[in-house]
Design an enzyme around this catalytic site. Structure first.
Site, PDB file in Angstrom:
ATOM      1  N   ALA A   1     -10.997  12.681 -23.329  1.00 37.03           N
ATOM      2  CA  ALA A   1     -12.181  13.320 -22.760  1.00 37.03           C
ATOM      3  C   ALA A   1     -13.295  12.331 -22.452  1.00 37.03           C
ATOM      4  O   ALA A   1     -14.249  12.661 -21.760  1.00 37.03           O
ATOM      5  CB  ALA A   1     -12.692  14.398 -23.708  1.00 37.03           C
TER       6      ALA A   1
ATOM      7  N   ASN B   1      24.176  -6.493  19.729  1.00 38.34           N
ATOM      8  CA  ASN B   1      23.100  -7.471  19.740  1.00 38.34           C
ATOM      9  C   ASN B   1      21.916  -6.902  20.500  1.00 38.34           C
ATOM     10  O   ASN B   1      22.044  -6.537  21.668  1.00 38.34           O
ATOM     11  CB  ASN B   1      23.571  -8.767  20.395  1.00 38.34           C
ATOM     12  CG  ASN B   1      22.523  -9.866  20.240  1.00 38.34           C
ATOM     13  OD1 ASN B   1      22.454 -10.542  19.219  1.00 38.34           O
ATOM     14  ND2 ASN B   1      21.675 -10.003  21.238  1.00 38.34           N
TER      15      ASN B   1
ATOM     16  N   ALA C   1      18.215  -8.153  30.961  1.00 38.83           N
ATOM     17  CA  ALA C   1      16.891  -8.414  30.390  1.00 38.83           C
ATOM     18  C   ALA C   1      15.808  -7.778  31.249  1.00 38.83           C
ATOM     19  O   ALA C   1      15.922  -7.703  32.470  1.00 38.83           O
ATOM     20  CB  ALA C   1      16.668  -9.921  30.295  1.00 38.83           C
TER      21      ALA C   1
ATOM     22  N   ARG D   1     -17.841   2.052 -19.235  1.00 35.73           N
ATOM     23  CA  ARG D   1     -17.732   0.614 -18.982  1.00 35.73           C
ATOM     24  C   ARG D   1     -16.746   0.259 -17.867  1.00 35.73           C
ATOM     25  O   ARG D   1     -16.677  -0.886 -17.439  1.00 35.73           O
ATOM     26  CB  ARG D   1     -17.345  -0.113 -20.284  1.00 35.73           C
ATOM     27  CG  ARG D   1     -18.532  -0.308 -21.208  1.00 35.73           C
ATOM     28  CD  ARG D   1     -18.108  -0.926 -22.518  1.00 35.73           C
ATOM     29  NE  ARG D   1     -17.452   0.050 -23.380  1.00 35.73           N
ATOM     30  CZ  ARG D   1     -16.749  -0.276 -24.469  1.00 35.73           C
ATOM     31  NH1 ARG D   1     -16.582  -1.533 -24.791  1.00 35.73           N
ATOM     32  NH2 ARG D   1     -16.202   0.662 -25.207  1.00 35.73           N
TER      33      ARG D   1
ATOM     34  N   GLY E   1      -5.787   8.505 -24.784  1.00 33.97           N
ATOM     35  CA  GLY E   1      -5.440   8.356 -23.364  1.00 33.97           C
ATOM     36  C   GLY E   1      -5.687   6.954 -22.838  1.00 33.97           C
ATOM     37  O   GLY E   1      -5.165   6.575 -21.789  1.00 33.97           O
TER      38      GLY E   1
END
Ligand code: UD1
Ligand code: CA
Length: 454
Positions: free
Chosen positions: A10, A376, A422, A15, A101
């Site tokens: 809780a 390819n 191409a 910090r 925790g």
């Protein structure tokens, strides 16, 4: 004996200097509380109750799939108050184990020891020897055999007591019936005006309930996380534990200080992992796999002999044996590489299957595609899988050759053994075994002159 685990979570964690509730801060990729719940679950408890307060809804939302009972502590009035709230209706014959925790590295073996002592009708507290005990509750011993007489909080301790180096980690176990009776007697008459759980030690001594101190296996496992420095320390400890286990299992880690496993990593024989690799989720590396530096691999199954070069991002995938991936390749979810597949630099693949011995070596995007064997795919090839509304599939048959700079406008199918010239933009199916090219004709303009500046 059935065990009820109570996790105290809780606190605000001021910090940490963060808007995120403390127990949600990630340690090795998972919230602090997840580590604690895993340790608790390893004991197969009857029930786990988590006391939450700050950021309660957010904390609960992060653990919806966990079978835990949430207990809300609106105002943090001390560890004793928190346990009292959580204790309601716990059967008197249970053993209650109290965890924090924010103490995430505690080992199940240690917790089992605590529970076993408590099951024998004792109050068992987990202690540790700290060279600097400042801030911790001290274990006060006395009488014959140096029995535990009390725990005194730092702020309430005398000078002599402050010199004691045996500290209270805060974790303890006790039979539920005895615990409930003692908790009912707590008073907040101390420096912090809080109900101290630790005061039950004095009551136990009065009541003749034996108190035993169980020593932590190491100071590491009881490290409490209060700030980002301790969070990083815990991360380092976990990293060392993981790296150690991997190396014991035969994995070569080029620098064991620079590997992050945020999940589970299982490796075959003779696996080599270079520095700064991040593994997430469930990853399996087959025999002889090499992973080079700076790659991130998530939820993947990697076949034997595969090499993952530097700077690859694998978001999920089934990777067959003897593949070569990267450097700088990205595999998004839904990809299967059958085996001996090459994915080269700056290649992105998504929801696709690539067949045996096929290559996509440079600068390509392959999405929603099925590529056969021995295909390819040339540099700069793009599957245009998205028309702005829907995704469409591309199918490339066995032995096809896709030239460089090709756009495959899906849905489209390239037949087996086809060659695509191409620079073509292919929007209709290309037949098997033939050259298909879509390219404007090259022209040279005789006598053309470059303009000159006036
Ligand atoms: C507590 C112990 C101290 C021990 C130290 C170890 C007491 C009185 N003191 O001190 O002997 O050496 O832990 O770290 O128990 N929490 C709640 N509700 C509350 C108060 C705390 O859920 O009302 C939770 C916190 O979220 C945290 C844990 O309990 O997880 C411990 O609280 P914290 O305030 O850090 O305890 P300390 O005062 O440091
Ligand atoms: Ca406190």
């Amino acid at each position: 004996m059935p065990t009820t685990v109570i996790v105290l979570a809780a606190g605000q964690g001021k910090r940490m200097r963060s808007d995120l509730p403390k127990v949600l801060h990630p340690l090795a990729g998972r919230p602090l509380l997840a580590h604690v719940l895993d340790a608790a679950t390893a004991l197969k408890p009857r029930e786990v109750r988590v006391v939450h307060g700050h950021g309660g809804a957010q904390v609960q939302a992060a653990f919806v799939e966990r079978p835990v009972t949430w207990v809300h502590q609106a105002e943090q009035r001390g560890t004793g108050h928190a346990v009292r709230l959580a204790l309601g209706r716990v059967p008197a014959r249970d053993v209650v184990l109290v965890l924090y925790g924010d103490v995430p590295l505690v080992e199940p073996a240690t917790l089992r020891k605590l529970v076993a002592k408590a099951a024998g009708g004792r109050l068992a507290v987990l202690t540790a020897q700290f060279t600097d005990p400042t801030g911790y509750g001290r274990i006060v011993r006395g009488g014959r055999g140096g029995r535990v007489l009390a725990i005194v909080e730092d702020r309430d301790a005398t000078r002599e007591q402050r010199a004691i180096r045996e500290i209270n980690t805060g974790l303890m176990a006790c039979p539920a019936g005895a615990l409930a009776k003692m908790i009912g007697r707590l008073k907040a008459n101390n420096a912090q005006r809080e109900f101290y759980l630790t005061d039950i030690v004095g009551f136990a001594v009065k009541d003749g309930l034996p108190v035993v101190a169980v020593g932590a296996a190491s100071a590491d496992e009881v490290l409490g996380i209060n700030d980002k420095v301790q969070l990083a320390e815990a991360g380092g400890i976990l990293r060392r534990r993981t790296a150690h286990a991997l190396m014991q299992a035969g994995v070569t880690l080029v620098d064991p200080g620079r590997i992050d496993v945020h999940g589970t990593l299982r490796c075959g024989r003779d696996v080599v992992i270079h520095p700064n690799v991040l593994f997430e989720g469930d990853v399996r590396l087959g025999d002889g796999v090499l992973v080079e530096a700076f790659s991130r691999i998530r939820n993947a199954n990697v076949g034997a002999g595969t090499i993952i070069h530097t700077h690859c991002v694998i978001e999920a995938g089934e990777i067959g044996a003897r593949c070569e991936i990267g450097p700088y390749a990205r595999m998004r979810p839904g990809v299967e590489l059958k085996g001996d597949v090459k994915l080269g630099n700056f290649v992105e693949v998504k929801k696709s299957v690539i067949g045996l011995h096929s290559k996509v070596n440079h600068l390509a995007y392959i999405g929603d595609t099925t590529i056969g064997e021995k295909v390819n795919v040339g540099a700069g090839t793009i599957t245009c899988n998205y028309d702005g509304a829907n995704k469409h599939r591309t199918v490339i048959g066995d032995g096809a050759f896709i030239g460089s700079g090709v756009e495959l406008v899906a849905p489209v199918e390239i037949g087996a053994g086809a060659t695509i010239g191409a620079g073509s933009t292919i929007s209709k199916d290309a037949p098997a075994g033939q050259l298909t090219v879509s390219r404007s004709r090259q022209a040279t303009i005789p006598g053309w002159k470059r303009p000159v500046k006036k």
